[in-house]
Write a protein that holds these residues in place. Structure first.
Motif, PDB file in Angstrom:
ATOM      1  N   HIS A  82       0.828  -1.207   0.000  1.00 56.43           N
ATOM      2  CA  HIS A  82       0.000   0.000   0.000  1.00 56.43           C
ATOM      3  C   HIS A  82       0.861   1.255   0.000  1.00 56.43           C
ATOM      4  N   THR A  99      -1.998  -2.138  -9.420  1.00 52.14           N
ATOM      5  CA  THR A  99      -1.553  -0.955  -8.676  1.00 52.14           C
ATOM      6  C   THR A  99      -2.675  -0.294  -7.887  1.00 52.14           C
ATOM      7  N   SER A 100      -3.744  -1.026  -7.607  1.00 48.76           N
ATOM      8  CA  SER A 100      -4.818  -0.421  -6.816  1.00 48.76           C
ATOM      9  C   SER A 100      -4.486  -0.472  -5.342  1.00 48.76           C
ATOM     10  N   LYS A 101      -5.050   0.470  -4.621  1.00 46.66           N
ATOM     11  CA  LYS A 101      -4.832   0.545  -3.184  1.00 46.66           C
ATOM     12  C   LYS A 101      -6.205   0.664  -2.545  1.00 46.66           C
ATOM     13  N   PHE A 102      -6.508  -0.228  -1.596  1.00 44.88           N
ATOM     14  CA  PHE A 102      -7.815  -0.138  -0.927  1.00 44.88           C
ATOM     15  C   PHE A 102      -7.711  -0.693   0.469  1.00 44.88           C
TER      16      PHE A 102
END
Lengths: 458, 458
Positions: free
Chosen positions: A190, A455-458
């Motif tokens: 993250h 490359t998603s951040k959650f």
């Protein structure tokens, strides 16, 4: 439901058992396992390489096996660095403890051992509504301590370990990370993406952008090298595609106190690793010690201050507080002294395996393969009711250097490059415990190679 | 690096631009995008079904497209309930915004619109070291508002929305969850496993065990039904295997204010859903309103108090504060009034699509397919520089009932059971945006079916 919960004495609790008072904020219960039976009770503390192997290999028809660990899964540590950038996904490098059939699992932390009464005091990991944390005791006939170690900070000012309190980074800072658990790997992932997102804003200053894209790795062991290599791969293949303005802005710095990276490997291999990383524009600072960790920078012994966006701290292992306080013989570095049969000195029926144990006549390195072999050895001794000396068989040392590159030292033959890479991948693939991970892992390798990392951040 | 960062005027900032003072704790920067060019600037707020489709379909040779959203990925919402128990993994139901080529993405929150100067005020999602959050303005020639809605609590005492501040549960409580974002799904998954781990301890009281294993779902729409069905599957297939003592201890309760579940579906289908869930021992409380949410229980209108371990709250949508404060014509329920071409009434060059917009002459439900079609329509209108009326084409309503069961209402033909299930899966599979997700999703379906779901928590 709002009042405190009742303090129950379970129907199966023999009245002769001692009542454990616990801490003031803590619930009190009667100390006995409901699984009590005619079989001998084996209690295992920890589900790392040693504990998990032992729990799996013990004969459940002979033994009533209980496992205590705050972590409800076994972690396949050599593949952990691959998850920090998404080459592998988190869930495919672990196995839930409950997949071992016939074992009682308690998600709790062992707090003390009462050798006299043969029981272990445990503290629940969850805070119960309307009351405190549950304290309970588990009895044993054989006790195996396999709790491992925590990351060591060597007392560097500005950095404390929070591993025993489950911080997402493992440390007292939110941009300095250990790399020992899945939650650390997730936090690193993250944070790396956060740094690129922030740096990609046209509104940050150049100095701030440079800081955000400086990745400092402290330590020169296999974990550090593998993380560094994965990060290089991520930048070369994925950042260049999705954050194309930033592909040449990042800076990776490896700081190692010793003379060479991978000090335990053959010098030809460690030279090769240093050359390979240098070719990828990684700055190597060997013979350098970190004197202090500030909020967004590390200070070296010579006074140099290096601002960073992410710092991964992987310098070695130190003893857990639980081990330090045990009423058992300890070595100077707080490892539990065992004899050649892995029994704790002068304590029949108490064993210690893995990183937290040491046979001072034949000390071994803190390695996954040592713990794993010890777990297997102890299981077979207990199953056959005999006490044999443990013989360690060195299986080789390996470190991945990212896609298509690695170093392998097989105690004689040495490989590097693609042959080593294939050896590395197939060795670990073979060692995976479950069928589903044997399917998932190559699939994710394939996916990252052909489709890149997410490359998603959650 | 410890002092406040400099306030830079970027070299490309024309001196004629206004200087935005920002809030006291906030960094100030010059308001212009560095991507300024001869192409017309389209600024899109939000990357839901409407915004993502629009950003993808716009002709980047004609338009300089910028996207502002605090979330750096598009979420494929119909598959979100499947991730709460691990039937699908989180990353395969989303697409990073940056996979759209030729778009400038800003991870920030729009705070206000200055229609007069044609610019949007934005607030960075990250707090910068040594200074506050970055405030900046982005100019536009065409503005598209596609920010969606947040979950509504209908002002029930004890429950506030924290969606605009990114709480992991979405609510003000850590055991009451919305189900709208990936972080909510992840929190639900962790909490469900936590409840089973806690309940499996032989040391908790019976009352506490019953509470921990009571799952309350508030709302009777498709999201609630799909979550309930997934939970039933998880208990039937996985809990029964790994927490075998607990397989008959759980209780699932669905509370719906209306007369029937899935009120918008044909009554034959909603009857079928009710019968199916009842067969799986789900308690249905229709015509019941939640009066209050306490720490570990909900109170119904008739005074009944139901203690719970997990509560999922999915009762409908409400307007974001950002939309409520816009200087644009709003409907009574705070949706932005648009004409049939999706242009905001009396505001040329400003458009609104999706859940946050309404054409009061032809109001449409808040559905993914509406937003998606509007995004596509607006893109094609802008690309061809024409203003055509939007025509909504109803594609059908679907809800999954877990493995091998679903209901599908195609505005005429209606299916249930396995045919509906296959329709549901293939429809959503076809709609997946990226090749990699088209590969991963069937793979995870296969994996969950044959190998079960993972029960680790980290």
């Amino acid at each position: 439901m709002q009042g405190p919960l009742r303090h129950v004495k379970p129907p199966w609790a023999p009245s002769s058992l001692t009542y454990f008072p616990g801490r003031p904020s803590v619930r009190r219960v009667w100390g006995v396992s409901p699984s009590a039976s005619e079989r001998k009770k084996v209690l295992i503390l920890g589900v790392g390489w040693g504990g998990f192997r032992l729990a799996r290999d013990l004969d459940k028809r002979q033994f009533d096996v209980s496992v205590v660990s705050p972590r409800n899964h076994f972690l396949f540590t050599p593949l952990l660095p691959s998850t920090t950038v998404g080459t592998l996904e988190f869930r495919c490098v672990q196995e839930p403890v409950r997949t071992i059939r016939g074992v009682h699992y308690h998600q709790a932390q062992a707090t003390a051992i009462d050798v006299h009464h043969r029981q272990v005091h445990c503290l629940d990991v969850y805070r119960h509504y309307g009351s405190g944390k549950l304290v309970f005791q588990l009895p044993y006939d054989h006790l195996v301590i396999a709790v491992g170690t925590k990351s060591s900070t060597f007392g560097v000012p500005g950095l404390q370990s929070r591993e025993e309190q489950f911080s997402p980074t493992g440390t007292s800072k939110d941009n300095v990370f250990f790399l020992k658990q899945l939650e650390h790997a997730r936090s690193i992932r993250h944070r790396i993406i956060e740094c690129f997102e922030r740096a990609s804003s046209p509104f940050v200053t150049e100095a701030e952008r440079t800081r955000l894209l400086t990745f400092v790795v402290v330590g020169g062991g296999p974990t550090s090298i593998e993380f560094t290599s994965e990060l290089c791969d991520f930048i070369r293949h994925d950042v260049s595609q999705w954050y194309s303005d930033l592909k040449h802005s990042q800076k990776i710095i490896v700081i190692e106190a010793g003379k060479h990276l991978l000090g335990n490997f053959d010098s030809s291999l460690s030279d090769y690793v240093e050359t390979t990383l240098a070719k990828r524009q990684v700055t190597l600072l060997t013979n350098q010690v970190v004197k202090e960790v500030k909020d967004v920078s590390v200070v070296l012994d010579d006074g140099t201050e290096i601002p960073f966006g992410v710092c991964v701290w992987s310098t070695g292992n130190g003893a857990l507080e639980f081990v330090k306080n045990l009423p058992l013989p300890l070595s100077q570095d707080h490892r539990i002294k065992v004899d050649e049969t892995l029994q704790v000195l002068n304590h029949p029926h108490v064993y210690a395996i893995g990183d937290c144990a040491v046979n001072e006549d034949k000390p071994l390195a803190m390695l996954a393969q040592v713990a794993n072999q010890q777990g297997g050895h102890l299981a077979s001794c207990l199953n056959r009711d005999e006490a044999l000396a443990f013989q360690y068989k060195f299986m080789g040392a390996m470190a991945s250097l990212g896609t298509f590159n690695a170093v392998v030292d097989l105690n004689g033959p040495k490989f590097k490059g693609i042959v080593a890479f294939l050896t590395w991948r197939s060795a670990y693939w073979t060692m995976m415990v479950s069928v589903v991970n044997k399917i998932l892992i190559p699939m994710f390798w394939f996916k990252s190679f052909f489709f890149g990392r997410d490359t998603s951040k959650f």
